[in-house]
Write a protein that holds these residues in place. Structure first.
Motif, PDB file in Angstrom:
ATOM      1  N   ALA A 235       0.844  -1.198   0.000  1.00 39.49           N
ATOM      2  CA  ALA A 235       0.000   0.000   0.000  1.00 39.49           C
ATOM      3  C   ALA A 235       0.876   1.243   0.000  1.00 39.49           C
ATOM      4  CB  ALA A 235      -0.920   0.010   1.217  1.00 39.49           C
ATOM      5  N   ILE A 236       0.364   2.274  -0.648  1.00 43.03           N
ATOM      6  CA  ILE A 236       1.004   3.594  -0.663  1.00 43.03           C
ATOM      7  C   ILE A 236       0.116   4.523   0.149  1.00 43.03           C
ATOM      8  CG2 ILE A 236       1.738   5.541  -2.102  1.00 43.03           C
ATOM      9  CD1 ILE A 236       3.312   2.915  -2.543  1.00 43.03           C
ATOM     10  N   ALA A 237       0.725   5.342   0.982  1.00 46.65           N
ATOM     11  CA  ALA A 237      -0.049   6.313   1.756  1.00 46.65           C
ATOM     12  C   ALA A 237       0.672   7.654   1.737  1.00 46.65           C
ATOM     13  CB  ALA A 237      -0.244   5.814   3.181  1.00 46.65           C
ATOM     14  N   HIS A 238      -0.040   8.700   2.091  1.00 42.89           N
ATOM     15  CA  HIS A 238       0.544  10.048   2.001  1.00 42.89           C
ATOM     16  C   HIS A 238      -0.184  10.995   2.941  1.00 42.89           C
ATOM     17  CE1 HIS A 238      -2.872  11.855  -0.270  1.00 42.89           C
ATOM     18  NE2 HIS A 238      -3.060  10.596  -0.636  1.00 42.89           N
ATOM     19  N   THR A 239       0.435  12.145   3.180  1.00 46.81           N
ATOM     20  CA  THR A 239      -0.235  13.217   3.914  1.00 46.81           C
ATOM     21  C   THR A 239      -0.356  14.426   2.979  1.00 46.81           C
ATOM     22  OG1 THR A 239       1.895  13.929   4.861  1.00 46.81           O
ATOM     23  CG2 THR A 239       0.534  12.492   6.214  1.00 46.81           C
ATOM     24  N   ASP A 240      -1.577  14.639   2.500  1.00 43.16           N
ATOM     25  CA  ASP A 240      -1.881  15.788   1.630  1.00 43.16           C
ATOM     26  C   ASP A 240      -0.905  15.876   0.452  1.00 43.16           C
ATOM     27  OD1 ASP A 240      -3.571  17.927   1.047  1.00 43.16           O
ATOM     28  OD2 ASP A 240      -2.276  19.395   2.023  1.00 43.16           O
ATOM     29  N   ASN A 241      -0.677  14.729  -0.203  1.00 36.08           N
ATOM     30  CA  ASN A 241       0.371  14.648  -1.233  1.00 36.08           C
ATOM     31  C   ASN A 241      -0.045  13.644  -2.318  1.00 36.08           C
ATOM     32  OD1 ASN A 241       2.870  15.298  -2.303  1.00 36.08           O
ATOM     33  ND2 ASN A 241       4.005  13.856  -1.033  1.00 36.08           N
ATOM     34  N   GLU A 242      -1.290  13.778  -2.786  1.00 35.83           N
ATOM     35  CA  GLU A 242      -1.880  12.737  -3.640  1.00 35.83           C
ATOM     36  C   GLU A 242      -1.175  12.572  -4.979  1.00 35.83           C
ATOM     37  OE1 GLU A 242      -6.234  11.076  -5.030  1.00 35.83           O
ATOM     38  OE2 GLU A 242      -6.091  13.096  -4.223  1.00 35.83           O
ATOM     39  N   GLU A 243      -0.810  13.669  -5.602  1.00 32.88           N
ATOM     40  CA  GLU A 243      -0.170  13.587  -6.916  1.00 32.88           C
ATOM     41  C   GLU A 243       1.151  12.812  -6.852  1.00 32.88           C
ATOM     42  OE1 GLU A 243       1.326  16.666 -10.323  1.00 32.88           O
ATOM     43  OE2 GLU A 243      -0.356  17.331  -9.093  1.00 32.88           O
ATOM     44  N   ALA A 244       1.966  13.148  -5.855  1.00 33.11           N
ATOM     45  CA  ALA A 244       3.250  12.445  -5.679  1.00 33.11           C
ATOM     46  C   ALA A 244       3.016  10.988  -5.295  1.00 33.11           C
ATOM     47  CB  ALA A 244       4.083  13.146  -4.606  1.00 33.11           C
TER      48      ALA A 244
END
Length: 294
Positions: A235-244
């Motif tokens: 899984a990939i997760a992010h904080t307010d960084n959807e494009e990257a």
């Protein structure tokens, strides 16, 4: 036997997703400048990140005993048992609170609190696993046992875009933060079980992403016994960084062509400590029961 699955919003499951999945999600409370807000109820992700950027005083909290008991009581009118999956006991007191409440006589044999040390996308996977095990006919005791037996079958690597929030939360010293900012260091962190720890230091986001993919490969080669990633969920997760994150997801899919790769935002509880702009990759070994089902 009807079994309900309960988790909290640290799983990344929104209230809308919870309805679709047929699970119940306790919203995590946040104190922002002295006022209490509830994730995905009175606080959207957009509002949270705006307040974070505005340097508001934000503190994480945990669901009140009253809110937990109200949810359980409501569900027990319709279900025979409840599997409750809170965030990792090492990262919050909400797990021990739920365990204490489940020890009351009226919930004995009815509510099973799972401490399998998960958070965010790995906690989401535990919810799906609990639903699968319930559908296979397991009861609350058996599901809790299986989820806790496989607690160590997961790892998260995270890289942060700024050291500001690690410094603010006291996880690094002001001097280390100043030096790291000067040298443009992107720390890579690891969540393995109960703690958020330092793992490595990168100079660019590109280097940090490579480090994280190499680290996942090492976990697959070693602890997870799945070098080709045929038996693990990524899984990939992010904080307010959807494009990257979408770009990183493509890179991970190219590196691990046999894997299914899920993507979701990191929980706001983690975001509070690491700030916006982060990227994460996780690996979770598939349960034996998933192979049997397929």
């Amino acid at each position: 036997m009807k079994i309900a699955v309960v988790t909290d919003s640290n799983s990344g499951i929104t209230q809308a997703q919870a309805k679709e999945m047929g699970v119940a999600v306790l919203p995590m409370p946040f104190m922002i400048d002295g006022e209490t807000y509830y994730e995905d109820i009175t606080l959207t992700r957009e509002q949270f990140y705006q307040r974070l950027k505005d340097n508001a005083d934000i503190a994480t909290s945990q669901p009140t005993p009253d809110s937990i008991l109200k949810m359980w009581d409501k569900l027990l009118k319709e279900y025979d048992q409840i599997i409750h999956i809170p965030m990792s006991s090492g990262l919050s007191g909400s797990c021990s609170t739920a365990m204490m409440l489940a020890g009351e006589d009226e919930y004995e044999g009815k509510v099973f609190v799972v401490d399998n040390r998960r958070i965010s996308v790995t906690q989401y996977q535990s919810v799906k696993d609990a639903q699968m095990l319930a559908a296979m006919g397991m009861d609350g005791t058996q599901i809790k046992k299986r989820l806790e037996e496989t607690a160590a079958d997961s790892v998260i690597f995270i890289t942060v875009d700024t050291l500001k929030y690690l410094k603010k939360g006291g996880r690094i010293t002001p001097a280390a933060a100043a030096l790291g900012t000067l040298l443009k260091i992107k720390p890579v962190l690891i969540i393995l079980g109960e703690k958020l720890d330092s793992f490595a230091k990168a100079r660019t986001m590109k280097q940090a992403k490579t480090m994280m993919m190499n680290a996942i490969q090492k976990e697959l080669d070693g602890r997870l016994h799945d070098s080709e990633c045929r038996n693990c969920h990524l899984a990939i997760a992010h904080t307010d960084n959807e494009e990257a994150a979408l770009e990183f997801k493509k890179e991970v899919e190219e590196r691990f062509p046999n894997a299914d790769v899920y993507m979701a935002p990191l929980s706001l509880s983690i975001a509070c400590h690491i700030g916006p702009g982060s990227l994460a990759v996780t690996a979770t070994r598939k349960m034996e029961e998933e192979h049997e089902k397929n």
